[in-house]
Scaffold this motif. Structure first.
Motif, PDB file in Angstrom:
ATOM      1  N   LYS A   1       0.824  -1.202   0.000  1.00 36.36           N
ATOM      2  CA  LYS A   1       0.000   0.000   0.000  1.00 36.36           C
ATOM      3  C   LYS A   1       0.857   1.250   0.000  1.00 36.36           C
ATOM      4  N   SER A   2       1.894   1.258   0.825  1.00 32.69           N
ATOM      5  CA  SER A   2       2.729   2.456   0.897  1.00 32.69           C
ATOM      6  C   SER A   2       3.410   2.742  -0.445  1.00 32.69           C
ATOM      7  N   SER A   3       3.804   1.679  -1.155  1.00 32.04           N
ATOM      8  CA  SER A   3       4.435   1.874  -2.476  1.00 32.04           C
ATOM      9  C   SER A   3       3.464   2.525  -3.443  1.00 32.04           C
ATOM     10  N   TYR A   4       2.220   2.062  -3.387  1.00 33.53           N
ATOM     11  CA  TYR A   4       1.205   2.631  -4.278  1.00 33.53           C
ATOM     12  C   TYR A   4       0.960   4.105  -3.947  1.00 33.53           C
ATOM     13  N   PHE A   5       0.840   4.386  -2.629  1.00 33.73           N
ATOM     14  CA  PHE A   5       0.591   5.768  -2.218  1.00 33.73           C
ATOM     15  C   PHE A   5       1.750   6.685  -2.633  1.00 33.73           C
ATOM     16  N   MET A   6       2.992   6.222  -2.409  1.00 27.56           N
ATOM     17  CA  MET A   6       4.162   7.042  -2.757  1.00 27.56           C
ATOM     18  C   MET A   6       4.220   7.294  -4.257  1.00 27.56           C
ATOM     19  N   ASP A   7       3.906   6.255  -5.057  1.00 22.08           N
ATOM     20  CA  ASP A   7       3.932   6.406  -6.505  1.00 22.08           C
ATOM     21  C   ASP A   7       2.969   7.504  -6.958  1.00 22.08           C
ATOM     22  N   GLN A   8       1.764   7.502  -6.335  1.00 19.40           N
ATOM     23  CA  GLN A   8       0.759   8.495  -6.716  1.00 19.40           C
ATOM     24  C   GLN A   8       1.190   9.909  -6.330  1.00 19.40           C
ATOM     25  N   LEU A   9       1.818  10.044  -5.153  1.00 17.46           N
ATOM     26  CA  LEU A   9       2.290  11.368  -4.724  1.00 17.46           C
ATOM     27  C   LEU A   9       3.417  11.878  -5.618  1.00 17.46           C
ATOM     28  N   ILE A  10       4.404  11.008  -5.870  1.00 17.50           N
ATOM     29  CA  ILE A  10       5.576  11.413  -6.662  1.00 17.50           C
ATOM     30  C   ILE A  10       5.184  11.678  -8.109  1.00 17.50           C
ATOM     31  N   TYR A  11       4.218  10.900  -8.609  1.00 14.72           N
ATOM     32  CA  TYR A  11       3.784  11.061 -10.000  1.00 14.72           C
ATOM     33  C   TYR A  11       3.244  12.470 -10.238  1.00 14.72           C
ATOM     34  N   ARG A  12       2.612  13.048  -9.212  1.00 14.82           N
ATOM     35  CA  ARG A  12       1.986  14.353  -9.354  1.00 14.82           C
ATOM     36  C   ARG A  12       2.867  15.499  -8.860  1.00 14.82           C
ATOM     37  N   ILE A  13       4.040  15.225  -8.372  1.00 20.72           N
ATOM     38  CA  ILE A  13       4.876  16.277  -7.805  1.00 20.72           C
ATOM     39  C   ILE A  13       5.471  17.147  -8.926  1.00 20.72           C
ATOM     40  N   PRO A  14       5.412  18.435  -8.790  1.00 22.73           N
ATOM     41  CA  PRO A  14       5.991  19.314  -9.813  1.00 22.73           C
ATOM     42  C   PRO A  14       7.520  19.410  -9.657  1.00 22.73           C
ATOM     43  N   SER A  15       8.149  19.925 -10.673  1.00 19.83           N
ATOM     44  CA  SER A  15       9.628  20.004 -10.645  1.00 19.83           C
ATOM     45  C   SER A  15      10.125  21.056  -9.669  1.00 19.83           C
ATOM     46  N   THR A  16       9.205  21.951  -9.218  1.00 20.38           N
ATOM     47  CA  THR A  16       9.610  23.013  -8.289  1.00 20.38           C
ATOM     48  C   THR A  16       9.503  22.579  -6.822  1.00 20.38           C
ATOM     49  N   VAL A  17       9.105  21.328  -6.590  1.00 15.89           N
ATOM     50  CA  VAL A  17       8.976  20.814  -5.219  1.00 15.89           C
ATOM     51  C   VAL A  17       9.971  19.687  -5.039  1.00 15.89           C
ATOM     52  N   LEU A  18      10.800  19.805  -3.986  1.00 18.06           N
ATOM     53  CA  LEU A  18      11.798  18.785  -3.670  1.00 18.06           C
ATOM     54  C   LEU A  18      11.426  18.133  -2.319  1.00 18.06           C
ATOM     55  N   LEU A  19      11.403  16.810  -2.277  1.00 16.75           N
ATOM     56  CA  LEU A  19      11.047  16.096  -1.057  1.00 16.75           C
ATOM     57  C   LEU A  19      12.286  15.743  -0.253  1.00 16.75           C
TER      58      LEU A  19
END
Length: 403
Positions: free
Chosen positions: A305-323
């Motif tokens: 589940k966590s892998s799926y959630f992370m994929d969805q978050l990272i997929y939508r992250i813009p290039s101006t946001v660094l985690l």
């Protein structure tokens, strides 16, 4: 004492005799205890109680008894008819249903006295006494047993609790209902007895002597009652004997094996130590198993589940946001041995740096639009430099996403 009673039937050394009667509409039970010694009879106890339960207070307590019924449920008739029981019943109660009624007949030289009572009432009373721990070994109806005393009273009127009985030439001449509350004291062959207890005394003497022949269909029931009591008494004796044998066996066993007691005690102590160790091992195994279960649960359900959630978050992250960090169900406290593990279930905690505030805002909105996200909370958003800001988010997942 009654020394003239030579032909007696030994039924034991102690006889309890009860009269179950009505006294002005109220139950009244009169009783006597008779001791039988060789050819003599001794009247040792007389008592009166108001309920069957109170018989337990009599000393010695009543456990078996011969019962005479003189309540209003018992009808007594005097008839000139003599002969067989069938002839007497036909002449006195021509329509009597013998399947529903018990009867007893006392015959004299010239007439008969017939007492009847419903079987259901008799059986109900037998059960009532049995409930109180009293075995009824014989039942009599009315004052028919009073004929036993006739040979020892001369020509007189003999009062009982409920009736007056005329005696003439050593036989019962008449029976009438006692109208007044008359109490007299009689001395019958050295036995001193009040009139209220004459019938219980007569019933006890009848159990011992062969005088006053009384017939009727109640005799078969009385034989059955006697047999049942004898079986119960025999069983109790066998049980007592068995208990005695068991106690003797245990005593012998104690003496035989007493010498091995210390060795047995030492083995018991060793066994107790071993048992304690085993219990401790089981407890540790339980702790380990619980922790393994938690780890397996996290690995089995959380990882995918966590892998799926992370994929969805990272997929939508813009290039101006660094985690910087992204933690699924983070720990609340540091893990300590022996303490439960606490996690923020159903949360994802994200931190990082945003260069463009609008891109960051759009990204948060996109996250909130995901089907597994219940809400998104911005914990902090602070400008560190002119073109960048540090942020921290808490993403709360829906209930369906966490199960």
């Amino acid at each position: 004492m009654i020394a003239r009673l030579l032909s007696y039937r030994p039924l034991g050394t102690k006889i309890y005799s009860l009269e179950h009667s009505d006294q002005e509409g109220t139950l009244c039970i009169q009783g006597v205890v008779v001791h039988q010694k060789k050819e003599e009879i001794d009247l040792t106890t007389q008592f009166t109680v108001a309920t069957i339960k109170e018989l337990k207070t009599v000393s010695p307590p009543v456990k078996k008894a011969r019962l005479t019924l003189t309540t209003e449920e018992v009808l007594l008739k005097q008839s000139p008819q003599t002969g067989t029981d069938t002839e007497i019943i036909a002449a006195t109660y021509p329509n009597l249903d013998l399947d529903a009624f018990y009867y007893q007949i006392l015959q004299t030289g010239t007439q008969s006295y017939i007492a009847i009572c419903r079987k259901a009432y008799v059986e109900e009373l037998i059960r009532a006494y049995r409930v109180q721990g009293i075995y009824i070994e014989d039942v009599s109806l009315g004052v028919t047993n009073i004929g036993v005393l006739a040979p020892y009273c001369g020509d007189t009127q003999l009062y009982t609790q409920t009736a007056v009985v005329g005696i003439r030439n050593k036989e019962v001449e008449f029976v009438a209902e006692k109208e007044a509350s008359v109490v007299e004291t009689y001395e019958i062959e050295s036995l001193r007895v009040p009139s209220t207890h004459t019938l219980p005394l007569a019933t006890a003497i009848r159990a011992i002597t062969a005088t006053a022949t009384i017939t009727g269909n109640l005799e078969d029931r009385n034989k059955n009652l006697t047999r049942v009591y004898q079986e119960v008494a025999t069983f109790k004796k066998i049980a007592q004997y068995g208990i005695g044998v068991l106690l003797v066996s245990l005593l012998i066993n104690f003496f035989v094996f007493n010498s091995n007691y210390k060795q047995w005690q030492s083995l018991q102590e060793t066994l107790q130590v071993y048992t304690n160790q085993q219990e401790s091992i089981k407890q540790q195994q339980t702790v380990v198993a619980n922790k393994e279960a938690i780890v397996k649960s996290i690995l089995a359900t959380g990882f995918s589940k966590s892998s799926y959630f992370m994929d969805q978050l990272i997929y939508r992250i813009p290039s101006t946001v660094l985690l910087n960090t992204c933690m699924y169900q983070p720990l609340r406290k540091t893990i300590h041995p022996g303490k439960p593990i606490h996690i923020d279930q159903g949360e994802i905690r994200v931190s990082g740096t945003a260069i463009d505030k609008q891109d960051f805002t759009n990204w948060v909105a996109a996250i909130e639009g995901l089907d597994f996200v219940r809400k998104t909370t911005i914990i902090s958003y602070g400008v560190q430099q002119k073109n960048s800001a540090d942020f921290e988010l808490i993403i709360n997942l829906t209930d369906d996403a966490t199960h």
